[in-house]
Scaffold this active site. Structure first.
Site, PDB file in Angstrom:
ATOM      1  N   GLY A   4      47.224  41.515  42.017  1.00  0.00           N
ATOM      2  CA  GLY A   4      46.042  41.382  41.183  1.00  0.00           C
ATOM      3  C   GLY A   4      45.594  39.939  41.146  1.00  0.00           C
ATOM      4  O   GLY A   4      46.116  39.086  41.875  1.00  0.00           O
ATOM      5  N   ASP A  36      50.502  44.479  30.530  1.00  0.00           N
ATOM      6  CA  ASP A  36      50.086  43.084  30.709  1.00  0.00           C
ATOM      7  C   ASP A  36      49.836  42.323  29.427  1.00  0.00           C
ATOM      8  O   ASP A  36      49.139  41.319  29.424  1.00  0.00           O
ATOM      9  CB  ASP A  36      48.868  42.974  31.626  1.00  0.00           C
ATOM     10  N   MET A  83      46.065  37.823  38.851  1.00  0.00           N
ATOM     11  CA  MET A  83      46.993  36.949  38.152  1.00  0.00           C
ATOM     12  C   MET A  83      48.412  36.985  38.719  1.00  0.00           C
ATOM     13  O   MET A  83      49.146  36.007  38.581  1.00  0.00           O
ATOM     14  CB  MET A  83      47.054  37.330  36.653  1.00  0.00           C
ATOM     15  N   ASP A 131      42.302  41.263  28.583  1.00  0.00           N
ATOM     16  CA  ASP A 131      42.049  41.797  29.934  1.00  0.00           C
ATOM     17  C   ASP A 131      42.228  43.308  29.963  1.00  0.00           C
ATOM     18  O   ASP A 131      42.881  43.863  30.857  1.00  0.00           O
ATOM     19  CB  ASP A 131      42.975  41.126  30.943  1.00  0.00           C
TER      20      ASP A 131
END
Length: 886
Positions: free
Chosen positions: A25, A155, A27, A138
């Site tokens: 992803g 996350d 991040m 997010d």
């Protein structure tokens, strides 16, 4: 395996066995691993090196411990975290299922019951996290896992660490947390303070996608998506999925409001609204909620309406108008009116004499205005609509032109060359920007401030005023002035007053698009917008009335005829209506005749000089003190009139054109100079007072505009202001060589030139220092500028003996005693009297010093009232449809 996977595998060999990469992803990279100690499958997320460097290992690992304490059935737990060979990682359970993204890729849209159930579970998880001080930042389908028919939010491991440890450093490195399709407007603007309502927005966007198959906003580039997030409105859910329950549609669209204050305050409120009936009796709910049955009938008629090409644009503009009407209960059209009384000792005359000195909070619950207190100091006052009295806002001394922040929690205002911001509780104001002067400002829901500075619109982010943009002038219409900006609800378009080199008859409504940076001057005469309600633009006209008309933001023009909706609205500088309109339909406006009386005043009191009250401006004593020249407005015209003290007679001197004003006498008293708009540009004319000859142009040029002129005491020299890109002062001889010479020519704004009686010194006001101040310099020069005012000053006027110079300061008339020997210097400075009188409607002194120098000839305004109208929209609706019976 990749280099990072090899390093991670070697560093964690005694605890985890890395099996394979699951995905990447923006991040982190995710690996499937086996937990050797507990004999279970886990997912290890490894932060990308640039993100890890931005956060910092020690702070990240310290803050992420808080996330480990989040224990909730719909939050994916955190098993472990640490640093391995320079890599930051954290460990989560491996979920044998799929992400919401996987399901949407396979099956979209989802069944309504499934979409609602997933949204409830995610909202439950978010509410728990928010109450523990953690904002996710997010939320997106990729971070919602589906396992055993329940949703798990993943996350949170990054969220708190970024929030507490590395938010600023991430900004500096160009990284951002959030995905454009689900990013709230405040996230897209880079706001540092993000709260729970940002997660509510993202969840609303996810639910929108589950119901319709697509996110609320799509585009080919990130920039295109962000632009829509900032300015566009999502297509109604019920237009794309007609079977969507009304409470669900209401919840989605309220969650997607641009302004955080308009969303649900908590995720729990969002979850509750999914099944609770919306309160359609309120204006806000009527606009945000899903269309009711009547709305759907309206929508079914749209194809037929649109087929009528001649009225297509107007039909679309009125659709929102009809939906709002359908969303109101039958008894909601009762309008409540009342007047606001100022606190004891507070003088509200400033409402009319200054420009746009009243502001309403977006929700219509708080009014802020500028006024003079009992101590003669001008400051801002705040009045809650449910309170009995207004209270002064500390720290706002000298403040004017207030306007609210989008969340309604603070007020921006201008004072002495600075734009400041203060909370409604008062306190120490915070600097936003240095602005040498300002003529109206507005604050969009995107966090952008648009202000009229030096006659041009400039815009900048409230938290980054160093990066300013300037609007172009509309060359096709010869636009030269841009005033009084008002933000429209889309957050992108700004409606403002556009002047084209003449009087009020040349003012039209114009539109600035912040996204494109372009301006468009409409064909609609208007002195400026007041606001917009459900597709109807409310704006002022030269007839002291407010007009409402449907407005098409895409076409940047009215989409139908305008109808008067309110009369008797007081006008301020440059004719703008003194009114403010909230998003909820509350109106506040000043009312009164706009007339004033000519009085002589000093600190001991007042004496009427001329009987009666009229719309006076710019009074001037004749050289012998026996007559008076003054501008008087009658309807849409303004002319110079002469008053004779012996006969007490008043007669009109000028005619022709629309505006003849700012009179000044020749030294022998035989003629009067005045500014006139007759001809292609503003010019200086003069005329014999005995009418022995017609008026003639003294200083005129079709390529330039001139706004004020004076003649030296010896009658030989004309000093005048040229309206260049700034404003400069020039002089020329009246006979012989009439070549013009610059007296003051610099990047600053320089106005109101006044020659001393001996002709050796020129007083004027300038913003060269960053604030408007009165200065003196040798005439015709050379010589330095000598400061006269110390804390802001305008409208300088000499006494006849040349020993004193008066000017207007902050709520005071100030008198400065000067000496010219051995050189020009200030001897003393003192307050002469409190300034409770009408100030200049344009740059030119709006008072005079009596011939004996003991008193001031000033304009005392009539009593003003401040009127509040609750639920004014229902009245606008009736009048816009032609009903004037109530």
């Amino acid at each position: 395996m990749s280099d990072a996977a090899t390093r991670l595998s070697a560093a964690l060999a005694d605890r985890y066995r890395i099996e394979r990469e699951l995905g990447q992803g923006g991040m982190a990279t995710v690996y499937l691993a086996h937990d050797l100690k507990h004999d279970r499958k886990v997912a290890i997320k490894v932060l990308h090196p640039d993100l890890a460097a931005a956060l910092g290992a020690q702070r990240f690992l310290s803050e992420i411990k808080t996330t480990a304490a989040l224990q909730h059935p719909h939050i994916l737990p955190l098993h472990d975290s640490g640093e391995a060979d320079g890599l930051l990682f954290y460990v989560m359970p491996y979920v044998e299922g799929e992400s919401l993204r996987d399901r949407l890729n396979r099956e979209k849209p989802l069944p309504i019951e499934d979409a609602e159930g997933i949204a409830r579970e995610v909202a439950d998880a978010l509410d728990y996290a928010h109450r523990h001080g953690v904002i996710h930042r997010d939320i997106k389908p990729e971070n919602i896992l589906l396992h055993d028919r329940r949703a798990l939010v993943a996350d949170f491991g990054i969220a708190l660490a970024v929030q507490s440890a590395g938010g600023e450093r991430m900004t500096q490195t160009g990284l951002s947390l959030g995905t454009p399709h689900y990013m709230s407007p405040e996230q897209a603007m880079g706001e540092k303070q993000i709260d729970a309502r940002s997660d509510v927005y993202a969840l609303g966007a996810v639910l929108y996608e589950m119901l319709t198959g697509d996110p609320p906003f799509t585009g080919s580039t990130v920039q295109a998506i962000v632009a829509k997030v900032m300015s566009a409105e999502p297509e109604p859910v019920t237009m794309l999925r007609k079977n969507t329950p009304e409470p669900v549609a209401y919840a989605v669209h309220r969650a997607l409001e641009k302004l955080p204050a308009d969303r649900f305050g908590t995720a729990a409120e969002f979850a509750a609204a999914l099944s609770a009936p919306p309160q359609h009796g309120s204006a806000a709910a009527g606009r945000r909620g899903a269309p009711q049955a009547a709305d759907r009938r309206t929508m079914l008629r749209l194809p037929a309406i649109i087929a009528l090409a001649a009225v297509a644009v107007a039909a679309v503009a009125f659709a929102a108008y009809e939906r709002n009407a359908a969303g109101r209960a039958a008894g909601d059209d009762a309008v409540l009116r009342f007047t606001l009384e100022p606190p004891p000792g507070v003088d509200p005359v400033v409402f009319r004499q200054s420009q746009l000195n009243v502001a309403l909070s977006p929700d219509g619950k708080v009014l802020v205005f500028a006024a003079l207190g009992g101590d003669g100091t001008q400051r801002l006052y705040a009045r809650r609509m449910d309170a009995l009295n207004a209270r002064p806002l500390s720290g706002t001394e000298g403040g004017e032109q207030p306007f609210f922040s989008p969340d309604g929690q603070s007020v921006a205002f201008w004072v002495a060359g600075r734009l400041l911001q203060v909370g409604l509780a008062g306190g120490t104001p915070q600097r936003i920007a240095d602005l040498p002067n300002m003529t109206g400002a507005t604050w969009t829901k995107r966090g952008i401030i648009v202000a009229s500075v030096d006659n041009r619109l400039v815009w900048f982010r409230a938290n980054d005023a160093a990066k300013q943009h300037t609007a172009p002038l509309d060359a096709a219409s010869q636009e030269d002035l841009q005033y009084y900006p008002v933000a429209l609800p889309d957050g992108d378009h700004i409606v403002y007053a556009s002047w084209a080199g003449g009087g009020l008859e040349t003012v039209h409504l114009a539109v600035l698009s912040l996204s494109s940076g372009k301006v468009h001057r409409t064909a609609t005469p208007g002195l400026g917008a007041v606001g917009m309600l459900d597709g109807m633009l409310v704006y002022g006209t030269s007839g002291a009335e407010l007009v409402a008309a449907p407005f098409d933001t895409k076409a940047e023009a009215l989409a139908g005829p305008g109808r008067p909706v309110l009369t008797d609205v007081a006008q301020g500088n440059r004719g703008v209506e003194l009114a403010a309109l909230s998003h909820t339909g509350t109106l506040v406006y000043a009312t009164g005749t706009g007339q004033s009386a000519l009085v002589l005043a000093d600190s001991a009191g007042e004496t009427p000089l001329v009987p009666g009250a009229r719309e006076y401006s710019f009074p001037r004593y004749s050289p012998d003190g026996q007559r008076l020249a003054v501008s008087i407005s009658t309807g849409a015209t303004r002319d110079v009139w002469l008053y004779d003290f012996a006969t007490k007679g008043l007669r009109r001197l000028t005619s022709g054109g629309t505006v003849n004003e700012r009179p000044e006498w020749t030294p022998d008293g035989t003629r009067v100079l005045f500014r006139s708009d007759r001809g292609p540009r503003s010019a200086i004319w003069w005329q014999p007072v005995d009418a022995s000859a017609p008026p003639s142009a003294l200083q005129a040029d079709p390529r330039a505009a001139y706004y004020e002129g004076i003649i030296s005491s010896d009658g030989r020299t004309l000093v005048y202001q040229v309206d260049t890109s700034t404003a400069d002062l020039y002089y020329r001889a009246l006979r012989g060589d009439t070549t013009p010479h610059a007296a003051v020519s610099d990047p600053a704004q320089d106005f109101e030139a006044r020659l001393s009686p001996d002709g050796h010194w020129l007083a004027y006001q300038t913003d060269q220092s960053g604030t408007m101040q009165v200065v003196v310099q040798a005439f015709p020069g050379p010589g330095p500028r000598i400061p006269i005012s110390t804390d802001g000053g305008t409208e300088p006027v000499w006494s006849r003996d040349g020993r004193r110079l008066f000017y207007r300061g902050s709520g005071q008339f100030v008198v400065v005693t000067v000496s010219t020997t051995p050189s020009f210097h200030v001897v003393s400075r003192a307050n002469f009297m409190a300034d409770r009188y009408v100030s200049a409607p344009a740059p030119h002194a709006n008072y005079d010093v009596s011939p004996d120098g003991k008193r001031l000839l000033v304009l005392k305004g009539d009593t003003q009232r401040l009127v509040v109208v609750h639920d004014w929209w229902s009245e606008v609706r009736r009048r816009a449809m032609g009903d004037t019976t109530r």
